[in-house]
Scaffold this active site. Structure first.
Site, mmCIF file in Angstrom:
data_model
loop_
_atom_site.group_PDB
_atom_site.id
_atom_site.type_symbol
_atom_site.label_atom_id
_atom_site.label_comp_id
_atom_site.label_asym_id
_atom_site.label_seq_id
_atom_site.Cartn_x
_atom_site.Cartn_y
_atom_site.Cartn_z
ATOM 1 N N HIS A 148 40.340 -65.659 -0.190
ATOM 2 C CA HIS A 148 38.953 -65.241 -0.413
ATOM 3 C C HIS A 148 38.826 -63.742 -0.255
ATOM 4 C CE1 HIS A 148 39.420 -66.152 3.887
ATOM 5 N NE2 HIS A 148 38.617 -65.129 4.076
ATOM 6 N N GLY A 149 37.744 -63.207 -0.757
ATOM 7 C CA GLY A 149 37.540 -61.778 -0.647
ATOM 8 C C GLY A 149 36.081 -61.432 -0.811
#
Lengths: 564, 151
Positions: free
Chosen positions: B70-71
């Protein structure tokens, strides 16, 4: 007509004409009435607060006692009756069942709604469900034994002639409701909130509250019918009990079902104070509805609080209503003290003492025995029993309703106040004493902590742990959780959203976090991301190379010659 | 948090072709682009960079063959998510050293609040259940994956 009389008439006319504009809004009686009321309120707030403060500071007793005693001292049966020259007495006795003015009683009623709304809001259903078996037994045992003995006590002292007569039922109800606030404070000071007896007391108190309120609903309904028709027959009782139960069940079920919807609707307004006001408004409406349905107002207020207790708005509402609470609650206890008629008390002192002792014993037995039967040692069962002894606001409210409807007489009201005071004074030292010494559980009984998880993190320094506390709190805020500092313990954060609750505590260089197993994932991931973000922060610190900012700041200090 | 609102069939791939961490992440960001959740190539690169930056700090490969890359980046206005399955598994640098098989990726806006991590946490909790994992691995269509996760 003499000259003087003519002058007086002329003057009066002038004054009346001059006040014509004001008189349009206030009837001629309204002005002085409001003036007296405002003075009364001012005197009450100041003296009750000071009285509470003094008792707490000097005698180390619960502040509410000071407020009650202050009420007795300044009330219409004591100092309040003294005539102030040119003005009459500050608290004159009105010719009604309640010895204070309707305005003042209205404020006390409003305060009781605030109290019960907040008390419903604090009801920790999750804790209750987790410890429901022992908690239920303790709660039900306490209610039954204290109700029956309180009722019998009234018959024994000839206040009522049968078990089902309204006065006896009221004395039973007054003896029922534990006020767990005082116990909770002591438990948290002694760090025993999470102990098996601590959670059992809190869970028991939830059920005690709920059943107590239902009992009140039934008793108020019955006494209203008895008042109107003279007698209550079994058919009537059944109808009223059914009505009260139905109202309770339907409202509570609807409340719990709709809570999330209502919460989401309220959240559309974004502003915390608006949300809290609207929620309080709803509590008032439901309070009115429950009175209209033939029950007491506090029942509706409590149900509204209970409905919202599982949503994440709890802390927000508590926080926003704190000011209102602080201003109104001393008035409530003080006015309750004012209602005590000393003249009527002389004949019932013995009754008062016996009733108080019965009230204490009934909780020790009613709560202690089930606790002892289920898993506690004798010592642990005593702790649970003592923890349930204090009575408070609900007992006072019920007594007030009894007095105002004429169901109980002034002397019996005095007895109820006496019992509330004695139980409140006696419980804290006993509880503190009972917590000295060993384990509370019987050998072989396992701890019932299965679903709570605690995660501890050790940081290299206290400073870093403190810094991380703030970062973690902010991380939860940006995930749209409500984050609050627990007031009596500034090192603890409560984090809530929907039915998720995390408590995060920092002590020295370590941070420990507790939550229900079900929500452990959220807690772990959010904190992990925050720890990783710390790395970015250190990277960017390194880029502040060679103290460039420090040099810049220092330069500013010495680069100019100041002075002459 | 409603899973169905975030995850839709076009952001689910039941047979990822990539065989390295970079390839899988690029492929899954590709899914988000194809479904219109990420607008152009520039945004695509920013999203890949955000996820890879996070992977560099610590791998998101967890136990049981699950990975949750994720980011955070402002090329998206709200949380977007993709799910991918690589039955043979790839080396994602997971905690337990085993190959990762099911990938759930989220990209969330940097400067907006919302239950972003919470979403990941809840999906991971579901994936902790071996029965749900099995159903996803057996799924014949993306709809069955959504069904398994919301059931």
């Amino acid at each position: 007509m003499t000259n003087i009389e003519q002058t007086a008439t002329a003057l009066t006319t002038a004054v009346v004409e001059g006040a014509a504009i004001i008189a349009e809004e206030y009837s001629s009686e309204m002005g002085p009435l409001m003036l007296r009321f405002i003075f009364q309120l001012g005197v009450i707030i100041i003296s009750a607060r000071l009285g509470g403060f003094l008792l707490k500071k000097i005698l180390k007793l619960p502040g509410v006692l000071g407020e009650l005693v202050t009420g007795m001292l300044i009330g219409p049966y004591a100092l309040g009756s003294l005539s102030i020259p040119g003005w009459g007495s500050l608290f004159p006795l009105p010719m009604t069942a309640v010895p204070v003015s309707p305005e003042l009683y209205a404020i006390a009623t409003l305060a009781s709604i605030v109290l019960l709304f907040l008390s419903g809001l604090e009801t920790d259903l999750a804790t209750f469900l987790r410890y429901s078996v022992v908690g239920s037994a303790v709660g039900i045992g306490g209610v039954i034994v204290s109700f029956v003995l309180g009722d019998l006590c009234a018959i024994f002292f000839h206040v009522a002639d049968s078990f089902m007569s309204p006065a006896a039922l009221f004395m039973g109800t007054i003896s029922t409701a534990t006020s767990v606030g005082i116990t909770a404070r002591i438990l948290s000071e002694k760090r025993k909130m999470d102990s098996p007896e601590g959670v059992t007391i809190l869970a028991g108190a939830v059920l005690d509250d709920v059943i107590g309120i239902i009992v009140l609903a039934i008793v108020v309904g019955m006494s209203k019918v008895a008042q109107a028709s003279g007698v209550v027959n079994w058919h009537h009782i059944l109808v009223i009990a059914l009505k009260a139960l139905t109202f309770w069940v339907v409202c509570t079920a609807l409340g719990l079902l709709l809570a999330r919807r209502v919460t989401q609707l309220l959240k559309l307004f974004k502003s915390a104070e608006l949300i809290a006001s609207l929620a309080f408004g709803l509590a008032l409406l439901l309070a009115g509805l429950s009175e209209k349905a033939g029950l007491a107002m506090i029942i509706g207020a409590y149900i509204m609080g209970l409905s919202l207790s599982r949503t994440d708005l709890v802390q927000l509402i508590q926080h926003e209503l704190q000011g209102l609470y602080n201003a109104l609650i001393p008035v409530f206890f003080c006015v309750m003290g004012m209602l005590v008629d000393f003249r009527a008390m002389s004949g019932v002192v013995v009754f008062g003492f016996i009733y108080s002792i019965v009230a204490i014993l009934s909780k020790l037995v009613g709560c202690g025995v089930p606790a002892w039967l289920m898993k506690f040692s004798f010592r642990g069962a005593m702790r649970v029993g003592i923890g349930m002894v204090p009575r408070g606001e609900v007992a006072l409210i019920v007594a007030g309703i009894g007095l105002s409807t004429g169901t109980i007489q002034p002397d019996v009201f005095g007895v109820a106040i006496m019992m509330t005071m004695i139980t409140t004074v006696i419980a804290p030292p006993l509880l503190v004493k009972s917590f000295e010494g060993g384990s509370s559980l019987r050998a072989g009984a396992e701890k019932n902590q299965e679903s709570l998880k605690t995660i501890s993190l050790d940081f290299p320094s206290t400073d870093l742990a403190e810094f991380m506390m703030v970062r973690i709190a902010n991380a939860f805020r940006s995930e749209e959780f409500y984050v609050y500092r627990v007031t009596h313990d500034i090192n603890t954060f409560q984090v809530r959203k929907d039915d998720m609750t995390f408590s995060i505590t920092h002590e020295g260089s370590s941070i420990s976090m507790t939550t229900h197993e079900k929500h452990e994932h959220v807690l772990r991931l959010v904190v992990l991301e925050e720890l990783l973000a710390l790395e970015d922060l250190f990277q960017s610190l390194k880029s502040l190379k060679e103290n460039a900012l420090g040099v810049q700041l220092l330069n500013g200090l010495f680069d100019k010659d100041r002075g002459q | 948090m409603n899973l169905k609102k975030v995850l839709s069939p076009e952001t689910i791939s039941l047979s990822l072709s990539g065989s390295t961490k970079e390839e899988v992440i690029e492929e899954m960001v590709g899914l988000l682009m194809k479904s219109g959740r990420i607008k152009d190539l520039k945004d695509r690169d920013a999203a890949i960079k955000a996820v890879m930056d996070r992977e560099h700090k610590m791998s998101t490969g967890m136990q049981n063959g699950i990975a949750i890359p994720h980011g955070k980046t402002d090329v998206v206005a709200s949380l977007v998510a993709a799910l991918g399955v690589k039955k043979e598994g790839i080396d994602f640098g997971a905690l337990d050293g085993k190959p990762s098989i099911i990938f759930v990726m989220t990209i969330s806006p940097d400067n907006r609040t919302g239950p972003h991590i919470q979403f990941l946490a809840e999906v991971s909790r579901h994936l902790n259940d071996v029965r749900i994992r099995e159903r996803i691995l057996q799924a014949a269509s993306p709809d069955e994956v959504i069904e398994a996760l919301s059931g």
